[in-house]
Design an enzyme around this catalytic site. Structure first.
Site, mmCIF file in Angstrom:
data_model
loop_
_atom_site.group_PDB
_atom_site.id
_atom_site.type_symbol
_atom_site.label_atom_id
_atom_site.label_comp_id
_atom_site.label_asym_id
_atom_site.label_seq_id
_atom_site.Cartn_x
_atom_site.Cartn_y
_atom_site.Cartn_z
ATOM 1 N N ARG A 88 116.548 121.184 62.267
ATOM 2 C CA ARG A 88 115.564 121.718 61.103
ATOM 3 C C ARG A 88 114.381 122.306 61.525
ATOM 4 O O ARG A 88 113.933 123.397 60.968
ATOM 5 C CB ARG A 88 115.436 120.373 60.500
ATOM 6 N N THR A 89 113.626 121.684 62.404
ATOM 7 C CA THR A 89 112.310 122.330 62.410
ATOM 8 C C THR A 89 112.359 123.485 63.310
ATOM 9 O O THR A 89 111.539 124.513 62.847
ATOM 10 C CB THR A 89 111.393 121.222 63.762
ATOM 11 N N LYS A 136 113.965 124.171 87.076
ATOM 12 C CA LYS A 136 113.680 124.282 88.425
ATOM 13 C C LYS A 136 112.479 123.706 89.025
ATOM 14 O O LYS A 136 111.922 123.798 90.059
ATOM 15 C CB LYS A 136 113.538 125.879 88.752
ATOM 16 N N HIS A 193 103.486 115.413 64.764
ATOM 17 C CA HIS A 193 104.389 116.521 64.233
ATOM 18 C C HIS A 193 103.758 117.038 63.135
ATOM 19 O O HIS A 193 103.997 116.775 61.790
ATOM 20 C CB HIS A 193 105.836 115.940 63.814
ATOM 21 N N ARG A 248 108.141 122.401 70.832
ATOM 22 C CA ARG A 248 108.597 120.924 70.970
ATOM 23 C C ARG A 248 108.681 120.242 72.406
ATOM 24 O O ARG A 248 109.338 121.060 72.936
ATOM 25 C CB ARG A 248 109.661 120.532 69.946
#
Lengths: 306, 154
Positions: A51-52, A80, A129, A101
């Site tokens: 969703r975000t 890596k 958030h 995120r």
């Protein structure tokens, strides 16, 4: 907020919150306007999210911006062994703003300290958030006409749910009364309750959902997250503790709206979806307008319909 | 003669160096450890459970020929927030200062949150001191609190 990062809801004053919400209204009136066509938005999702990420990308696309980035860290040089600092410093050279995120708490704050372009925190582990919090505030204001003096019920996992913590702290700025519904083991942490006490506001704790449905303006449901439990038995005991059915809203206030940060599992029965008081899908759409407001505001670009 | 030498000394005087006084008795070994005094070659004497008007029982550490830098003083302020630092030259007290907790500091202690970025990548810890009396630190990065009982020095 031009050139400032958005890392935590605590970074925003009441005035700045209003500024973003007012701007989001402009984009709700006119979502498609190519004001960011000369900008590149990087979306760095070190941990998956549907969703975000999609709502950020939809917001950016509707404003005409180009998008670069990844939706899974396993496809990036993080695999890596590149440090977050190096990744951010590099991407900040390629883009005008970074949406990120990351599963580790505090990662977004660190990114904002090494990046030359603004960072929008789209979730740093269980910490913050802020765009979710802003879209919750937008949805509350939109449905109630105000943010002030509301009765708000928060239901479900109040212990681990970061959206709940941020929302409580934000609503403390607006003289809310809190009705906290949770199983005993998932009560709101005392550090968050302290914010309510510091603001001299009222709160009550309940274990039964039906004790609050008739008295509140906002019913904010949350999912009880399986991944938070180390003991599967504990989860089984509480997972079905709060399921909202349509008939439970029969005597609710006419202005009541049901919100949920989504995804839901079973805590809102599907028969609620047709009730005009169900607002969670519109809430998810509001996330696009709020993110359009943030992108344009942080890049210093005004909407056409200002 | 100054006050310190007039009294009966439980821990012998030093010619040059630093005295850290008014350490809570149970923090003496912690102060020794975080300053690395256990590995130092200079003469060091210390006492614990000494009588103190202020603390009831106190600890004291005397370190010869050593004057602490800002970072080291900061460490002492976190382990023993009410300590006094006394600078001695030629058996004379040159300076006596109460050491105070800063409002904010970097490094020195570990963030208690295992999921904090400072415990995963090379990032200098950074804390705000939220409560000086009870020693509560808030991490600048993950925003979580580290309380007195959970403080772990780097």
């Amino acid at each position: 907020m031009k050139n400032k990062s958005l890392i935590s809801i605590h970074d925003l004053s009441k005035e700045e919150i209003y500024e973003i919400l007012d701007l989001a209204e402009k984009f709700e009136q006119k979502p498609k306007q190519r004001i960011l066509r000369d900008y590149i938005v990087a979306t760095l999702f070190f941990e998956p999210s549907t969703r975000t990420r999609l709502s950020f990308e939809s917001a950016a696309n509707q404003l005409g911006a180009r998008i670069i980035g990844f939706s899974d860290a396993s496809n990036s040089s993080v695999q890596k062994g590149e440090s977050l600092k190096d990744t951010i410093m590099t991407v900040s050279l390629y883009s005008d703003i970074i949406v990120m995120r990351h599963p580790i708490e505090g990662s977004a704050r660190l990114a904002s300290e090494v990046s030359d372009v603004p960072i929008i925190n789209a979730g740093d582990g269980a910490n913050q958030h802020p765009t979710q919090c802003l879209l919750d505030l937008y949805s509350i204001r939109k449905t109630q006409g105000t943010l002030d003096n509301l009765n708000i019920a928060l239901v479900g996992d109040l212990k681990y749910g970061r959206t709940v913590h941020s929302l409580v702290e934000a609503m403390c700025k607006f003289n809310a009364t809190f009705h906290l519904v949770s199983p005993d083991i998932l009560k709101l942490p005392s550090s968050v309750k302290q914010h309510i006490k510091d603001a001299h506001l009222k709160y009550e704790q309940y274990t039964d959902l039906e004790d609050v449905t008739d008295k509140v303006d906002i019913l904010y449901m949350t999912r009880i997250q399986r991944e938070r439990f180390s003991e599967p038995m504990e989860y089984e005991r509480v997972k079905n503790a709060y399921i909202l059915h349509n008939n439970m809203l029969d005597n609710s206030k006419p202005n009541l709206r049901v919100l949920h940060p989504m995804p839901r599992v079973n805590e809102i029965n599907e028969d609620v979806d047709c009730n005009p008081k169900a607002y969670y899908f519109q809430q998810a759409l509001n996330g696009v307008y709020v993110r359009q407001a943030l992108l344009s505001n942080m890049l210093g670009v005004e909407p056409e319909n200002k | 003669m100054n006050k310190i030498t007039q009294k009966e000394l439980k821990v012998s005087a030093i010619e040059n160096g630093t005295v850290i006084d008014h350490i809570p008795s149970d923090k003496v070994f912690q102060v020794i450890r975080i300053l690395g005094l256990d590995k130092m070659l200079n003469q060091i004497t210390f006492g614990m459970n000494l009588e103190s008007k202020k603390l009831g029982k106190k600890g004291i550490i005397k370190v010869s020929n050593t004057y602490f830098e800002k970072d080291e003083i900061r460490k002492i302020s976190i382990a023993a927030p009410h300590a006094t630092l006394i600078i001695i030259k030629n058996f004379e007290v040159i300076e006596k200062k109460k050491i105070d907790l800063p409002d904010e500091f970097e490094g020195i202690v570990k963030c208690f949150n295992p999921k904090c970025i400072t415990n995963h990548q090379k990032v200098m810890q950074h804390f705000k001191v939220m409560d000086k009396e009870n020693l509560v630190l808030q991490c600048h990065y993950c925003e979580k609190f580290t309380k007195k009982e959970n403080i772990e020095f780097l």
